[in-house]
Write an enzyme that holds these catalytic residues in place. Structure first.
Site, PDB file in Angstrom:
ATOM      1  CG  ASP A 190       2.488  -2.404  26.574  1.00 28.63           C
ATOM      2  OD1 ASP A 190       2.000  -3.483  26.192  1.00 28.63           O
ATOM      3  OD2 ASP A 190       2.210  -1.319  26.041  1.00 28.63           O
ATOM      4  CG  ASP A 209       1.434   2.295  32.328  1.00 25.97           C
ATOM      5  OD1 ASP A 209       2.209   1.438  31.873  1.00 25.97           O
ATOM      6  OD2 ASP A 209       0.335   2.564  31.813  1.00 25.97           O
TER       7      ASP A 209
END
Length: 429
Positions: free
Chosen positions: A207, A145
């Protein structure tokens, strides 16, 4: 004789009057018909215009700025960032800016976009202050991330705020992300097995497509050329393995770390392993549109259109999806405005990339319908909370962030408004 001539003259006058009256009546009828037809045509034109642009963009932007005027003075702890607003609450719940919290970059990103839209220096100063508190995150290798964390903050600061000194931070961040690439699998590893013990080997989530933007940027700005190659390979592998025949996406894939074989297809935030998690599909739409933007490889554009068309086919009338498409028939299930914001932003880009005029207008129209809904009283936070948007669902399957305001919903929403403003300024569509 004179009498007869007079009689004939009177008769002729009467006939002329009848003709004139008839012509007048016909004229009135034709005029009324023409007016009716013109009104109908105008209504069709107005309907089309309304369908394409019923809302006032300047008003939506002003709403966002008003919300920031309210919220920013409250958010003074630079060690934290706003993450969500719980149902029934008005103010942001803040969480620490630590290395494991993936949402830390979105709030500074919101501020950078507001500065870009308004050119008001106070938003730039606030954005700098909120960005530079976590420059040490550039060395994160614990999870994927880092792209979400660093690019909305430092990347937008570089692009929108002219902060060229952020370049080295971004290049280091890209190197950290690239270190998680497994060439045997062909993807960047998501999460960690310690964080998610259900999976024992190489995990990749849909994602992760959005983190590729950091790698593409770095490759264009003096970074290692392998960053580009890694991003393309990840996109190709995900395109091959992460989507069903109907172009809907799984959330989590587990690969054999050595052979690259797909071991499992599961979910973390969707309703079930085989269900169609709406934000997962949204990440795919945005991700492949962005990959085409960076590569100009038509295979990615074609794929972006296929998964976008599937997403659009599953939407309700208000263009804001339920949190999972497979529970959408239950009116008690919550919406996910964050998915709508992500896709609205992506569609505005996609509308500029496709060659077919009909597709251009179709994607643009869909984006405006999404923004119209999101800016409406039903989904807007104006007058209710400190956020731009309400009714997002982060992880219902995990029991949290259900029907709340989410910072990344606000980020992609203001990004979409910024993109729409620039499209209008260019005179397109």
């Amino acid at each position: 004789m004179k009498f007869n001539q007079t009689k004939l003259a009177v008769k002729k006058i009467k006939e002329n009057k009848r003709k004139l009256l008839g012509a007048y009546v016909i004229g009135v009828i034709l005029f009324c018909f023409s007016c009716k037809e013109l009104k109908a045509n105008n209504e069709i034109g107005l309907a089309s215009a309304k369908e394409l642009d019923t809302f006032n963009l300047e008003s939506l932007i002003a709403d966002c700025e008003t919300q920031l005027e309210i919220s920013v003075p409250k958010l003074t702890d630079l060690s934290k960032h706003p993450r969500l607003i719980e149902t029934g609450k008005k103010e942001w719940k803040e969480v620490p800016n630590n290395r494991l919290v993936w949402t830390s970059g979105f709030y500074p990103g919101v501020l950078w976009y507001m500065y870009d839209i308004s050119q008001n220096e106070k938003w730039k100063l606030e954005a700098i202050k909120r960005t530079e508190v976590f420059d040490s995150f550039k060395t994160i290798t614990e999870h994927h991330d880092i792209g979400f964390m660093m690019f909305p903050a430092f990347g937008k600061g570089y692009e929108l705020g002219g902060k060229k000194e952020y370049k080295d931070i971004l290049l280091t961040s890209a190197g950290s992300l690239a270190s998680r690439f497994n060439p045997q699998v062909g993807t960047i590893r998501s999460w960690s097995n310690k964080m998610h013990p259900r999976w024992k080997q190489h995990i990749t989530i849909i994602d992760n497509m959005l983190n590729l933007e950091l790698l593409f940027w770095a490759a264009k700005h003096g970074g290692d050329t392998k960053f580009y190659d890694i991003a393309v390979k990840h996109a190709e592998t995900t395109m091959k393995n992460h989507f069903r025949e109907d172009y809907t996406s799984w959330h989590v894939l587990e690969y054999d770390s050595i052979t690259g074989a797909v071991l499992n297809r599961h979910t973390k935030q969707g309703y079930a392993d085989n269900s169609r998690w709406s934000r997962g599909q949204a990440w795919g739409v945005y991700g492949y549109t962005m990959v085409y933007k960076e590569t100009r490889d038509k295979k990615f554009l074609e794929f972006a259109q296929k998964i976008t068309d599937k997403y659009l086919s599953l939407l309700p009338d208000d263009y804001v999806p339920c949190w999972d498409f497979d529970v959408a028939n239950n009116p008690k299930e919550e919406k996910d405005a964050s998915a709508a914001a992500v896709v609205a932003s992506a569609l505005l880009d996609l509308s500029e990339f496709v060659d077919n005029k009909k597709d251009q207008e179709r994607y643009y129209d869909a984006a405006l319908k999404m923004l119209e809904s999101l800016g409406s009283d039903k989904y807007s936070g104006v007058g209710k909370t400190d956020s731009f948007l309400l009714h997002s669902t982060g992880a219902k399957s995990l029991g949290h962030e259900i029907n709340v305001a989410l910072i990344y919903a606000d980020y992609y929403y203001i990004e979409a408004l910024d993109r729409l403003k620039k499209i209008r300024e260019k005179g397109k569509l």
